[in-house]
Design a protein around this motif. Structure first.
Motif, PDB file in Angstrom:
ATOM      1  N   ALA A 330       0.818  -1.214   0.000  1.00 12.40           N
ATOM      2  CA  ALA A 330       0.000   0.000   0.000  1.00 12.40           C
ATOM      3  C   ALA A 330       0.851   1.264   0.000  1.00 12.40           C
ATOM      4  O   ALA A 330       0.364   2.342  -0.370  1.00 12.40           O
ATOM      5  CB  ALA A 330      -0.942   0.001   1.212  1.00 12.40           C
ATOM      6  N   THR A 331       2.118   1.138   0.388  1.00 12.96           N
ATOM      7  CA  THR A 331       2.990   2.321   0.376  1.00 12.96           C
ATOM      8  C   THR A 331       3.184   2.862  -1.038  1.00 12.96           C
ATOM      9  O   THR A 331       3.518   4.027  -1.213  1.00 12.96           O
ATOM     10  CB  THR A 331       4.364   1.989   0.987  1.00 12.96           C
ATOM     11  N   PHE A 332       2.975   2.016  -2.059  1.00 20.83           N
ATOM     12  CA  PHE A 332       3.090   2.486  -3.436  1.00 20.83           C
ATOM     13  C   PHE A 332       2.042   3.549  -3.758  1.00 20.83           C
ATOM     14  O   PHE A 332       2.214   4.334  -4.687  1.00 20.83           O
ATOM     15  CB  PHE A 332       2.952   1.329  -4.422  1.00 20.83           C
ATOM     16  N   ARG A 341       0.861   3.533  -8.229  1.00 14.72           N
ATOM     17  CA  ARG A 341      -0.318   3.714  -7.372  1.00 14.72           C
ATOM     18  C   ARG A 341      -1.362   2.635  -7.640  1.00 14.72           C
ATOM     19  O   ARG A 341      -1.930   2.060  -6.708  1.00 14.72           O
ATOM     20  CB  ARG A 341      -0.918   5.105  -7.594  1.00 14.72           C
ATOM     21  N   GLN A 342      -1.635   2.391  -8.905  1.00 17.60           N
ATOM     22  CA  GLN A 342      -2.621   1.376  -9.264  1.00 17.60           C
ATOM     23  C   GLN A 342      -2.174  -0.003  -8.801  1.00 17.60           C
ATOM     24  O   GLN A 342      -2.979  -0.788  -8.287  1.00 17.60           O
ATOM     25  CB  GLN A 342      -2.854   1.394 -10.771  1.00 17.60           C
ATOM     26  N   PHE A 343      -0.884  -0.281  -8.969  1.00 14.99           N
ATOM     27  CA  PHE A 343      -0.358  -1.563  -8.500  1.00 14.99           C
ATOM     28  C   PHE A 343      -0.515  -1.688  -6.985  1.00 14.99           C
ATOM     29  O   PHE A 343      -0.904  -2.747  -6.475  1.00 14.99           O
ATOM     30  CB  PHE A 343       1.114  -1.691  -8.887  1.00 14.99           C
ATOM     31  N   GLY A 344      -0.217  -0.632  -6.251  1.00 14.49           N
ATOM     32  CA  GLY A 344      -0.350  -0.664  -4.798  1.00 14.49           C
ATOM     33  C   GLY A 344      -1.774  -0.888  -4.347  1.00 14.49           C
ATOM     34  O   GLY A 344      -2.026  -1.674  -3.420  1.00 14.49           O
ATOM     35  N   VAL A 345      -2.723  -0.224  -5.004  1.00  8.76           N
ATOM     36  CA  VAL A 345      -4.136  -0.387  -4.640  1.00  8.76           C
ATOM     37  C   VAL A 345      -4.589  -1.824  -4.869  1.00  8.76           C
ATOM     38  O   VAL A 345      -5.184  -2.465  -3.983  1.00  8.76           O
ATOM     39  CB  VAL A 345      -5.010   0.584  -5.456  1.00  8.76           C
ATOM     40  N   VAL A 346      -4.315  -2.358  -6.063  1.00  8.96           N
ATOM     41  CA  VAL A 346      -4.770  -3.706  -6.400  1.00  8.96           C
ATOM     42  C   VAL A 346      -4.090  -4.748  -5.520  1.00  8.96           C
ATOM     43  O   VAL A 346      -4.734  -5.680  -5.016  1.00  8.96           O
ATOM     44  CB  VAL A 346      -4.509  -3.996  -7.889  1.00  8.96           C
ATOM     45  N   ALA A 347      -2.780  -4.605  -5.305  1.00  8.41           N
ATOM     46  CA  ALA A 347      -2.044  -5.575  -4.494  1.00  8.41           C
ATOM     47  C   ALA A 347      -2.537  -5.574  -3.049  1.00  8.41           C
ATOM     48  O   ALA A 347      -2.805  -6.642  -2.474  1.00  8.41           O
ATOM     49  CB  ALA A 347      -0.554  -5.270  -4.539  1.00  8.41           C
TER      50      ALA A 347
END
Length: 799
Positions: A330-332, A341-347
């Motif tokens: 989520a730190t992304f 940002r999108q990767f952090g949200v989905v992950a």
């Protein structure tokens, strides 16, 4: 709360299964909405200067990076039959949907002087397919008499190019279809029985690499699932255990990919990591839950009681471990890159979704099955596991100085390797050198110095100044300077267009290919040039509408970010020496610059995100264990694997780049999970043993250690498969993650227990046993009268 939740899960199991099935169907429908991202870059925030300059280039001129380059190095090309085929190839390619134009020696134009209209007109050098060898020879000589095309369409070494301009808007969208496949098919049909046709260019490379990466990643995920399945079957001796784990992982992957479509995100190379990441998180969850279920059942032979305890004992630990992992990703979200940002949200969302699915499906599915047979519990008493854990206990008990000595030694070795690390990325970085795409790329770099777009945009800050003689001469001087760099192809600018115009005015005389002078005979060209400005003409692609901004276009070799940094710095110095910064605004841009800055930005943000993840996870563990000393003890064994992995990268020459630095975030999240499971079990044993630290440490190894060993072996074997990939990034992912996980298993089972014993009075404080966040301390049994071992006829054996 967890005791209440465990009973509700089992009492409402049918309703929960129906809801999960409906949600899975819903996410399955959303999977069809997932689109591939064909846009180059995307790593930079929209406020970054490199991104702003790149968008400015597109707003004033056509988009760069939309050319597929075909190359032939064979004198037979100029034989009548082959040149006719080359001419027809251009017509066939031009007829394909999405191809805007084709440019080659068989499809070039020259300027024709029209004295009655006092303007220049474009005329085809090859107006029709040549019918005789004499025509071909004449065409070749005519093209050689046009210096504008030298080192652009041909070179002195006998290589000839065909440039296929694709529609950038269509190519960067889902409407692209199989454009590259169609182009490849037409080229293959031409080259069959003739000679080798090289192919490259950013659109071609992007399409090939994206397609191969997606296909291979899917292949290896499936292969990893197969290997993991066999290991689960080997460990638990149960087909149903294996199928339950696979069902949890499969549903989780459907939810993950479906959530990408639901949120309207596109599947990028970074987002493609989500499916294997879900497998990585899901399998350990299942192993810990199932192992605890079998252990509890072996103690009292009550299936429902065992399932209830699985939820409220291991469930809480799994929640915390998944929450810490999700926090790391989520730190992304705090970065300024849309891709990250999108990767952090989905992950983050789907890591927690994996926890929900595992904590619901594992106990519910096992509640519908029969009681475990003795052969299914045999893995709890396997001799090799017992010998391994007892050996670990012996080392922790009697060889702690040796543990610390080896740890210090490997940390020092790792730090030496870290000092050798290099930050290096390339546009085409993951393909092996023997791959046809790489061979063709190197061919074009050798023959024409590169195919990656690089632009110099010159803003004169005054309307109409781009065509002033002094500015044209400045541009020509800069081009002469750029020609000295071996990494750069021949540049082309409005100055070349003006030279071409002058040559046309003087009847095509090659000696007249030069800049005009404001005085003398060249002044008679001015009326033609003014009319050319009104038409747009050849110079249209090099100037904006006000003729105040112009561009210099060239290609650069895929030299890597380190060399590109030096190269761009040198070019900037050359620019500033020619164009006074007080009077001109000159920027370096193009796809190659966007990639360079995007790679540096991503590496920087991933490093910051990793540090932030360590801080946030430390904060969660402080709340969890209510002891700063315990946080230090738990972090130390999990930082050692990261140091050793970074050192391994230095020794093996694996550079720091986006695909490798992401390994640290994945590995750290997994290794910390093992630490939390161990410390949670350790704290539980403290209460059961009456605060006997030594006994608690050893019992935690015996129980939690089994699951940690199982998960580490499963994940090591799963990730090791990626070593056999054809892509360097995938190979690095497999090598580094599997190495880190194996090291983390030993550090968590050796260093952390050793520290607990060495600093038992300092580490195990009363506050550690009274945490802010209650966890794993409920011992009461849960009665579920609606569910017992004799209900529903579920006493069939677990086959």
């Amino acid at each position: 709360m967890w005791a209440w939740l465990s009973s509700r899960i089992l009492r409402n199991r049918l309703g929960i299964l129906v809801v999960l099935a409906l949600l899975t169907v819903f996410f399955g429908t959303q999977m069809r909405k997932v689109q591939m991202s064909y846009k180059f870059g995307g790593l930079l925030p929209k406020t970054d200067s490199a991104y702003v300059h790149y968008e400015e280039l597109h707003s004033k001129f056509s988009e760069d990076g939309n050319v597929i380059v075909l190359g032939v190095k064979d004198p037979a090309l100029y034989e009548l039959h082959h040149f006719q085929g080359w001419y027809q190839l251009g017509l066939d390619l031009k007829a394909l949907p999405g191809v805007d134009s084709v440019f080659s020696e068989a499809h070039v134009f020259e300027l024709l002087r029209n004295d009655s209209l006092k303007r220049f007109q474009l005329g085809a050098v090859v107006p029709h397919m040549p019918a005789t060898q004499a025509e071909v020879d004449s065409i070749k000589q005519r093209v050689r008499d046009l210096p504008f095309y030298r080192d652009l369409l041909y070179n002195d070494q006998g290589t000839s190019l065909m440039m296929v301009f694709v529609n950038a808007e269509r190519f960067n969208s889902e409407q692209r279809g199989d454009m590259v496949d169609q182009i490849t098919a037409v080229v293959d049909a031409f080259s069959e029985g003739r000679f080798q046709v090289r192919r490259s260019g950013l659109p071609f490379i992007r399409t090939v690499v994206t397609g191969r990466t997606r296909t291979e990643m899917q292949f290896f995920v499936v292969l990893m699932v197969i290997v993991v399945s066999l290991l689960l079957l080997l460990f638990f001796k149960s087909w149903r255990v294996m199928l339950v784990c696979l069902l949890v992982v499969a549903v989780s992957v459907v939810w993950a990919v479906g959530s990408i479509g639901l949120l309207g995100y596109k599947l990028t190379s970074v987002m493609a990591i989500i499916p294997p990441l879900i497998v990585v998180i899901g399998i350990p969850n299942c192993i810990f839950l199932i192992n605890k279920y079998h252990y509890e059942y072996s103690q009292h032979r009550n299936r429902i009681k065992a399932l209830s305890r699985v939820v409220y004992r291991v469930g809480k630990a799994s929640f915390i471990t998944n929450a810490t992992t999700a926090t790391g990703f989520a730190t992304f979200v705090l970065t300024y890159s849309d891709v990250l940002r999108q990767f952090g949200v989905v992950a983050a969302l789907n890591i927690m979704a994996v926890f929900v699915l595992s904590i619901l499906l594992v106990p519910i599915l096992f509640s519908y099955q029969g009681t475990p047979k003795d052969r299914h519990l045999a893995h709890l008493e396997r001799k090799w596991v017992d010998r391994s854990t007892e050996r670990l206990i012996h080392i922790v008990q009697h060889r702690r100085p040796l543990v610390y000595a080896f740890t210090a030694f490997f940390v020092v070795i790792g730090l030496i390797g870290v000092s050798r690390l290099k930050n290096e990325s390339r546009v085409v970085d993951d393909l092996p050198m023997e791959d046809p795409v790489m061979q063709d790329l190197r061919f074009f770099e050798q023959e024409f110095n590169g195919v990656m777009p690089l632009e110099v945009m010159v803003d004169t800050r005054k309307k109409g100044q781009a065509l002033k003689e002094a500015n044209l001469r400045r541009i020509a001087r800069l081009q002469d300077s750029l020609a000295t760099y071996p990494e750069l192809s021949r540049s082309i600018s409005v100055a070349d267009a003006v030279k071409f115009t002058k040559q046309a005015f003087y009847g095509g005389d090659p000696e007249r290919y030069q800049l005009m002078r404001s005085s003398g005979p060249d002044q008679f060209i001015l009326p033609y040039l003014e009319n050319a400005r009104e038409q747009g003409g050849l110079a249209r692609g090099f100037m904006d509408e006000e003729r105040s901004v112009t561009r210099i276009t060239m290609q650069v070799a895929d030299a890597g970010t380190a060399r590109m940094d030096v190269l761009l710095h040198d070019i900037r110095n050359q620019i500033d020496s020619i164009f006074d910064p007080e009077n001109f605004r000159v920027v370096l841009t193009g796809s190659s610059v966007v990639f360079l800055e995007g790679s540096k930005y991503m590496v920087k943000n991933l490093a910051i995100s990793l540090i932030l993840a360590v801080v946030l996870i430390s904060g969660i563990m402080a709340l969890l264990f209510n002891s700063f000393r315990m946080v230090l003890i738990s972090l130390a064994p999990n930082l050692v694997p990261l140091i050793m992995t970074a050192g391994l990268m230095g020794y093996l020459g694996i550079p720091i780049k986006p695909s490798t630095i992401l390994v640290f975030s994945i590995a750290f999240g997994i290794s910390v999970d093992d630490a939390i499971h161990y410390l949670a079990k350790y704290r539980q044993e403290l209460k059961l043993t009456g605060h006997d630290i030594r006994a608690s440490v050893f019992q935690a190894i015996r129980e939690a250690g089994v699951s940690m060993i199982y998960t580490s072996i499963v994940l090591f074997c799963g990730f090791s498969l990626f070593v056999f990939s054809d892509f360097g990034g995938t190979q690095a992912l497999g090598l580094l993650v599997s190495f880190t996980l194996m090291v983390a298993m030993f550090t968590n089972l050796l260093i952390m227990p050793s520290l607990l014993l060495s600093f038992e009075r300092l580490a195990t404080t009363p506050s550690f046993e009274e945490p802010v966040l209650d966890m794993m301390d409920e011992e009461q049994a849960i009665d579920s009268p609606e569910l017992d071992d004799s209900s529903n006829g579920n006493e069939q054996s677990d086959k």
